[in-house]
Every structure is written in structure tokens, then in C-alpha cells.
Motif scaffolding. Structure first.
Motif: not given
Length: 157
Positions: A92-99, A102-106
Motif C-alpha cells: 500500500a505504501g508503494m502504491f501511495v508513493y507511486s501515485y 514518483d513512479a516506482i520500477r515494476v
């Protein structure tokens, strides 16, 4: 040979062999992959190493000190629940950060999956130690998880 020496030697040999295997494979890995790919691998392992000690909220360490089998099994269940919750929280933290930022590598989206399996492996190891099954700790059924844990332990050290 005393039980303590036997169990200790099993753990030392298993730990040393996994560390030596990782060290022996490092030149091969660096030749097979580009510097960018190897950097991604190293970054992924460092992110894993920072999060892995708390993935089960350290309930896995409490399993070893349980007073009876019922308490050990309860702590094991709590450690598994904590592992699931922490893995979902990281995702969830990764989704919030990427939204929001900045984009997160897949590739980094595999981090919660690996954290989940590492947390399960840690809980299983602690339960095996509680029941004095040190040979099961030294030779787990899933060597991939063991190698990832060994590699992350090398990064933490």
C-alpha cells in the motif's frame, strides 16, 4: 557428542555454506548481468534487508521463548498474521508513493511478495528451533528463500 555441539555444528555449517555459495556466485552474477541490472538487484536486496527484521514484528523471536507448545503455536499464528499485514502495508505504501510522488520500477513490486515469504520462513525457523529441529532449520524445504535470507544477512552485517 553433546546435543548442543551437534546442533551448533549443524547451524554453523549451514550458515557458512550458504554464505560461501553467495560469495562464490558473485563473480558469475556480475559477468552475466549489466551494471544496471546488478545495481537493481543490490538495491532490491538492500530494501529487503532493511524491512526483513520487522516483517513479522519480531514475534518470530518470541516463539523460541514460549513456555509451552500452545503458546508457541499462538505466537506462530500472530507472526504469520503480522507478516501478512506488514507485506500489505508495504505494498500500500508503494502504491501511495507511486501515485503521489514518483513512479516506482515494476521490479520493486516484488518486494512485498518476497517479504511475505521471508516472514513465513522466519516464523517457520523459529518454530523449528522451539521444537529443537535444527536440521530442519539448516536445510529448509525452499532453498530460494534460504539463499535470499542469507544474502540479506550479508548485507545487514
Amino acid at each position: 557428542m553433546s546435543t548442543f555441539l551437534k546442533n551448533s555444528s549443524v547451524m554453523v555449517v549451514a550458515s557458512m555454506s550458504s554464505q560461501l555459495l553467495g560469495l562464490a556466485l558473485t563473480p558469475i552474477i556480475t559477468r552475466l548481468f549489466t551494471p544496471e541490472q546488478y545495481g537493481l538487484y543490490a538495491t532490491f536486496l538492500s530494501l529487503l534487508a532493511v524491512r526483513m527484521p520487522v516483517v513479522a514484528l519480531r514475534y518470530n523471536a518470541a516463539i523460541i521463548y514460549a513456555k509451552d507448545t500452545a503458546e508457541a503455536k499462538s505466537l506462530y499464528a500472530v507472526a504469520l498474521i503480522a507478516t501478512v499485514l506488514c507485506s500489505v502495508l508495504v505494498l500500500a505504501g508503494m502504491f501511495v508513493y507511486s501515485y503521489g510522488f514518483d513512479a516506482i520500477r515494476v521490479e520493486y513490486y516484488f518486494l512485498p511478495v518476497v517479504l511475505f515469504f521471508a516472514g513465513v520462513a522466519l516464523a517457520n525457523q523459529s518454530l523449528l528451533m522451539y521444537f529443537n529441529k535444527f536440521s530442519g532449520v539448516a536445510a529448509p524445504e525452499n532453498p530460494v528463500i534460504w539463499m535470499m535470507m542469507s544474502k540479506s544477512e550479508m548485507i545487514c552485517a
